[in-house]
Design a protein around this motif. Sequence first.
Motif, PDB file in Angstrom:
ATOM      1  N   CYS A  21       0.752  -1.173  -0.075  1.00 49.21           N
ATOM      2  CA  CYS A  21       0.097   0.070  -0.067  1.00 49.21           C
ATOM      3  C   CYS A  21       0.925   1.429  -0.241  1.00 49.21           C
ATOM      4  O   CYS A  21       0.215   2.506  -0.038  1.00 49.21           O
ATOM      5  N   GLY A  23       2.932   2.039   2.561  1.00 53.43           N
ATOM      6  CA  GLY A  23       3.209   2.665   3.769  1.00 53.43           C
ATOM      7  C   GLY A  23       4.631   2.615   4.093  1.00 53.43           C
ATOM      8  O   GLY A  23       5.781   2.705   3.436  1.00 53.43           O
ATOM      9  N   ASP A  72      -6.351   2.442   0.332  1.00 52.22           N
ATOM     10  CA  ASP A  72      -5.074   2.931   0.845  1.00 52.22           C
ATOM     11  C   ASP A  72      -5.690   4.041   1.774  1.00 52.22           C
ATOM     12  O   ASP A  72      -5.982   5.281   1.144  1.00 52.22           O
ATOM     13  N   SER A  75      -3.837   7.294   0.636  1.00 48.82           N
ATOM     14  CA  SER A  75      -4.335   7.863  -0.595  1.00 48.82           C
ATOM     15  C   SER A  75      -5.860   8.708  -0.311  1.00 48.82           C
ATOM     16  O   SER A  75      -5.969   9.828  -0.968  1.00 48.82           O
ATOM     17  N   GLN A 101      -5.002  -0.628  -9.239  1.00 47.06           N
ATOM     18  CA  GLN A 101      -5.117  -1.671  -8.332  1.00 47.06           C
ATOM     19  C   GLN A 101      -5.973  -2.752  -9.008  1.00 47.06           C
ATOM     20  O   GLN A 101      -6.580  -2.433  -9.847  1.00 47.06           O
TER      21      GLN A 101
END
Length: 175
Positions: A21, A23, A72, A75, A101
């Motif tokens: 994702c 992170g 996310d 996002s 995605q």
Amino acid sequence: MGPRGTRHAGAVAFVALIAACGGPANGGVGTSHAPREAEPLELALRTTEGSFIEVGAMGGRPVVLFFFATFDALSQAATRPLARFARLHGADVHVVAVAVQPDAAALAGAWAEALGVAFTVAYEPEPRVLAGRTALGTLAGVPTLVVLDAEGHIVARHTGFASETKLERLLEHAR
């Protein structure tokens, strides 16, 4: 598997999810400024309304591409300053959010509606960006912003959350 093994497996899955994702485990947060390429970016997108746009041919004004994933949290958080930026520069800059995605076609419209975004939301009919098969290369994570000048050339990129101030600095590279 005992409680300790279950915790370990859960921790491994969590770290993998965060990395996927974009992170902190990803390590891809930051900004770069790309030299102008000879050809405009070739990227065909379909909007959530069903129309097609060719990003490199939008021309006439800079383009800010916001690559995101609907699931996310970062996002979603980045959408708020981007929306303010889009309202401020509405006539001067194209802002396009691009869902990258699996199942983007099914999820991007609902995401846009739920967040009430006032800029174009799109996805790739053939997921070349997610696979790293475009001039953008592989995305370091989401969210990622890519700025194109008025001729469609990539001039800046930023991965991670971007404040309005950061968005303004990125836009400077397109002028």
